[in-house]
Write a protein that holds these residues in place. Sequence first.
Motif, mmCIF file in Angstrom:
data_model
loop_
_atom_site.group_PDB
_atom_site.id
_atom_site.type_symbol
_atom_site.label_atom_id
_atom_site.label_comp_id
_atom_site.label_asym_id
_atom_site.label_seq_id
_atom_site.Cartn_x
_atom_site.Cartn_y
_atom_site.Cartn_z
ATOM 1 N N PHE A 1 0.863 -1.190 0.000
ATOM 2 C CA PHE A 1 0.000 0.000 0.000
ATOM 3 C C PHE A 1 0.895 1.235 0.000
ATOM 4 C CE2 PHE A 1 -2.659 2.754 3.059
ATOM 5 C CZ PHE A 1 -3.230 3.466 2.023
ATOM 6 N N VAL A 2 0.864 2.009 -1.094
ATOM 7 C CA VAL A 2 1.817 3.093 -1.316
ATOM 8 C C VAL A 2 1.155 4.458 -1.109
ATOM 9 C CG1 VAL A 2 3.377 4.155 -2.991
ATOM 10 C CG2 VAL A 2 3.048 1.669 -2.984
ATOM 11 N N GLY A 3 1.816 5.334 -0.359
ATOM 12 C CA GLY A 3 1.302 6.679 -0.109
ATOM 13 C C GLY A 3 2.240 7.764 -0.603
ATOM 14 N N GLY A 4 1.912 8.996 -0.264
ATOM 15 C CA GLY A 4 2.666 10.155 -0.738
ATOM 16 C C GLY A 4 4.108 10.192 -0.293
ATOM 17 N N THR B 1 -1.441 -1.308 -4.303
ATOM 18 C CA THR B 1 -2.491 -0.295 -4.325
ATOM 19 C C THR B 1 -1.890 1.013 -3.812
ATOM 20 O OG1 THR B 1 -4.731 0.266 -3.547
ATOM 21 C CG2 THR B 1 -3.308 -0.888 -1.994
ATOM 22 N N ASP B 2 -2.615 2.107 -3.978
ATOM 23 C CA ASP B 2 -2.053 3.385 -3.550
ATOM 24 C C ASP B 2 -3.132 4.335 -3.050
ATOM 25 O OD1 ASP B 2 -3.253 4.221 -5.916
ATOM 26 O OD2 ASP B 2 -1.378 4.558 -6.993
ATOM 27 N N THR B 3 -2.674 5.442 -2.502
ATOM 28 C CA THR B 3 -3.543 6.541 -2.104
ATOM 29 C C THR B 3 -3.560 7.570 -3.231
ATOM 30 O OG1 THR B 3 -1.783 7.895 -1.146
ATOM 31 C CG2 THR B 3 -2.807 6.259 0.293
ATOM 32 N N LEU B 4 -4.392 8.570 -3.061
ATOM 33 C CA LEU B 4 -4.417 9.687 -4.008
ATOM 34 C C LEU B 4 -3.042 10.338 -4.087
ATOM 35 C CD1 LEU B 4 -6.425 11.404 -5.749
ATOM 36 C CD2 LEU B 4 -6.694 12.874 -3.742
ATOM 37 N N MET B 5 -2.380 10.515 -2.942
ATOM 38 C CA MET B 5 -1.081 11.174 -2.902
ATOM 39 C C MET B 5 0.049 10.271 -3.400
ATOM 40 S SD MET B 5 -2.146 13.979 -1.943
ATOM 41 C CE MET B 5 -0.546 14.700 -2.118
ATOM 42 N N GLY B 6 -0.183 8.967 -3.431
ATOM 43 C CA GLY B 6 0.868 8.042 -3.836
ATOM 44 C C GLY B 6 0.911 7.760 -5.330
ATOM 45 N N ILE C 1 1.726 -4.088 3.740
ATOM 46 C CA ILE C 1 2.986 -3.344 3.849
ATOM 47 C C ILE C 1 2.707 -1.906 3.415
ATOM 48 C CG2 ILE C 1 5.407 -3.244 3.170
ATOM 49 C CD1 ILE C 1 5.013 -6.235 2.218
ATOM 50 N N VAL C 2 2.774 -0.995 4.354
ATOM 51 C CA VAL C 2 2.361 0.396 4.133
ATOM 52 C C VAL C 2 3.607 1.245 3.903
ATOM 53 C CG1 VAL C 2 1.015 2.315 5.057
ATOM 54 C CG2 VAL C 2 0.418 -0.034 5.677
ATOM 55 N N VAL C 3 3.722 1.790 2.694
ATOM 56 C CA VAL C 3 4.931 2.511 2.294
ATOM 57 C C VAL C 3 4.626 4.007 2.184
ATOM 58 C CG1 VAL C 3 6.766 2.659 0.567
ATOM 59 C CG2 VAL C 3 5.653 0.455 1.002
ATOM 60 N N GLY C 4 4.851 4.745 3.270
ATOM 61 C CA GLY C 4 4.697 6.193 3.250
ATOM 62 C C GLY C 4 3.258 6.670 3.162
ATOM 63 N N ALA C 5 2.337 5.982 3.817
ATOM 64 C CA ALA C 5 0.930 6.405 3.855
ATOM 65 C C ALA C 5 0.513 6.580 5.303
ATOM 66 C CB ALA C 5 0.038 5.380 3.163
ATOM 67 N N ARG C 6 -0.515 7.411 5.527
ATOM 68 C CA ARG C 6 -0.846 7.790 6.904
ATOM 69 C C ARG C 6 -2.209 7.284 7.383
ATOM 70 N NH1 ARG C 6 -4.265 12.111 7.032
ATOM 71 N NH2 ARG C 6 -4.638 13.193 5.071
ATOM 72 N N PHE C 7 -2.824 6.357 6.659
ATOM 73 C CA PHE C 7 -4.109 5.775 7.061
ATOM 74 C C PHE C 7 -5.202 6.833 7.209
ATOM 75 C CE2 PHE C 7 -1.118 2.560 8.883
ATOM 76 C CZ PHE C 7 -1.528 1.471 8.120
ATOM 77 N N SER C 8 -5.407 7.623 6.162
ATOM 78 C CA SER C 8 -6.509 8.579 6.163
ATOM 79 C C SER C 8 -7.832 7.831 6.292
ATOM 80 C CB SER C 8 -6.498 9.373 4.849
ATOM 81 O OG SER C 8 -7.740 9.981 4.604
ATOM 82 N N ASP C 9 -8.818 8.492 6.889
ATOM 83 C CA ASP C 9 -10.133 7.874 7.041
ATOM 84 C C ASP C 9 -10.764 7.559 5.690
ATOM 85 O OD1 ASP C 9 -10.219 10.910 7.222
ATOM 86 O OD2 ASP C 9 -12.314 10.497 6.766
ATOM 87 N N ARG C 10 -10.410 8.327 4.640
ATOM 88 C CA ARG C 10 -10.953 8.057 3.308
ATOM 89 C C ARG C 10 -10.369 6.785 2.711
ATOM 90 N NH1 ARG C 10 -14.241 12.110 0.917
ATOM 91 N NH2 ARG C 10 -15.258 13.028 2.714
ATOM 92 N N LEU D 1 2.633 -3.824 8.516
ATOM 93 C CA LEU D 1 4.020 -3.366 8.573
ATOM 94 C C LEU D 1 4.075 -1.989 7.924
ATOM 95 C CD1 LEU D 1 7.114 -3.773 8.888
ATOM 96 C CD2 LEU D 1 7.069 -4.991 6.692
ATOM 97 N N GLN D 2 4.525 -0.991 8.674
ATOM 98 C CA GLN D 2 4.494 0.384 8.173
ATOM 99 C C GLN D 2 5.896 0.963 8.055
ATOM 100 O OE1 GLN D 2 2.077 3.044 10.543
ATOM 101 N NE2 GLN D 2 2.190 4.710 9.056
ATOM 102 N N PHE D 3 6.183 1.558 6.891
ATOM 103 C CA PHE D 3 7.412 2.313 6.675
ATOM 104 C C PHE D 3 7.031 3.786 6.605
ATOM 105 C CE2 PHE D 3 8.899 -1.425 3.754
ATOM 106 C CZ PHE D 3 9.095 -2.227 4.864
ATOM 107 N N ASP D 4 7.630 4.626 7.443
ATOM 108 C CA ASP D 4 7.297 6.057 7.411
ATOM 109 C C ASP D 4 8.424 6.880 8.017
ATOM 110 O OD1 ASP D 4 5.748 8.687 8.000
ATOM 111 O OD2 ASP D 4 4.290 7.450 6.956
ATOM 112 N N VAL D 5 8.634 8.066 7.469
ATOM 113 C CA VAL D 5 9.674 8.955 7.974
ATOM 114 C C VAL D 5 9.272 9.582 9.303
ATOM 115 C CG1 VAL D 5 8.866 11.083 6.851
ATOM 116 C CG2 VAL D 5 11.334 10.730 7.229
#
Length: 559
Positions: free
Chosen positions: A208-211, A234-239, A273-282, A297-301
């Motif tokens: 799961f890829v984010g911004g 899969t991805d988010t709008l920002m990803g 596996i969450v790559v740079g996403a913040r789990f928005s409610d949307r 498993l979350q990867f985030d700065v």
Amino acid sequence: MYISGAEIVIACLKEQGVDTVFGYPGGAILNLYDALYKHSDEIRHILTSHEQGAAHAADGYARATGRPGVCFATSGPGATNLVTGIATAYMDSIPVVAITCNVGVSLLGKDSFQEIDIAGITMPITKHNYIVKDVTKLAETIRKAFCIAQTGRPGPVLVDIPKDITAEKTDYKPAKIESIVPIPEDISEKEIEKAVSMINKSRRPYIFVGGGAVLSGADKELMEFVNKSDAPVTDTLMGKGAFPGTDKRYTGMLGMHGTKTSNYGVSGCDLLIVVGARFSDRVTGNTKKFAKNAKILQFDVDEAEMNKNVIITEGVTGDIKEVLKKVNEKLKQQSHPEWMNKIQEYKRKYPLQYHESVLSGPFIVEEIYRQTKGDALIVTEVGQHQMWAAQYYQYTKPRTLITSGGLGTMGYGLGAALGAKTGCPEKLVVNIAGDGCFRMNMNEIATAVRYQIPVIQVVVNNHVLGMVRQWQDLFYEKRYSSTVIEDAVDFVKLAEAMGAEGIRVTTREEFEKAFTRALELNRPIVIDCQIDSDEKVWPMVAPGAAISDVFDESDMKQE
């Protein structure tokens, strides 16, 4: 050098490699604009029609280029007009430096003419902000602002400077600005080992890829990671664009308007596996039911994102690019043929669909994709057209979808498009708007014409506030309270009045011809696309429901 505060600001901008500033002058910031005038051959200034347009332009510039965007505004209402743009950048972690000038130090706190505590107002929506009351600290503060905006998780920083500080003089010493790079040593090897172990044990992984993957420039590392993991993506709008939308492993966006494949797949995976996403409610829908069969498993700065909205199993804190490099070094090649076949079956069974006989939002986006060959910067406002742009344009590179994700700012797109085109003049830039959004900042068409910034403005005009009306239709028994826009506003005449080209289209064939003309013109153009008021974004997840409860038009007909 013994120079004024205003000249110090300009010198510091030059140190940072700033080539463009977006803004609007006024009394308190006059000294700064006077200094800018003397350096107009080195720093270009774009006078927007409104300060909000300047903030959004700085944001769009930053998203498109990866460099900090800069905007100027004067005191009082000039500064407060930046607030929505600063908040937009904050929610999406975009590096923007906003420089405002206030009344003189002796007038602060006295309700002076056009005085406002802009530092206090923006404190919750900036990474940091300053009010500089000592000219000897000005250069240091500007440098810190740029460093903070770009370090770690990016974000906006505001620097407020009283007018007398811009006039006072002091010694200024130029500084060499070092590039800001992530520090791989800050990443825990123990966390990396745990992450690799979890991936090795998984039989049904989903990525799961984010911004954050976009902001860190991790697209190459992400591709290697996906191939090694043998997992769907899969991805988010920002990803969007961090992983190619044309790749066979890609399953579309996740969440409220995500694909059935992604929503069902994430609901059935054993490791997310969450790559740079913040789990928005949307994205998550009902968090109690989100990925309930999976370890996470979350990867985030940003360590603050761990366990904030969704409880995770393990996390790795660090820049996404560097985290993926370390994981890729240790991860052995995985193989999940049964799981990947199931996901491909979902893709075949649940494709995105729309009515193909009429001019519609999805058709418009697909035609833009066809004519641009997928090689454009797509900017959007917020609403139905934004979701169609996310669903039907296939993004293959990072920084090619520029949109307000976290704040959902109507009126964002046109200013952001001007910023994106200014930062990347070689790129084709298309802003896709709804008619409600376009009204909010359509005055920036005048800015595009003044500076001959050839953005293509496509208005998906359904004469309603489409997304709000969609909710009213589905959840409020068709009580269309204040969402129908019934007036005589003519976007074609409006465009022509501002000096741009204007074309109205009502059919698919007319849009094809109009967009072809827009590509040939290479000047500002507005294409007013008349579509049906009842056009909806499908699929959809109802508010508060699990993402596995995703439904579309065919499901409603079966009820």
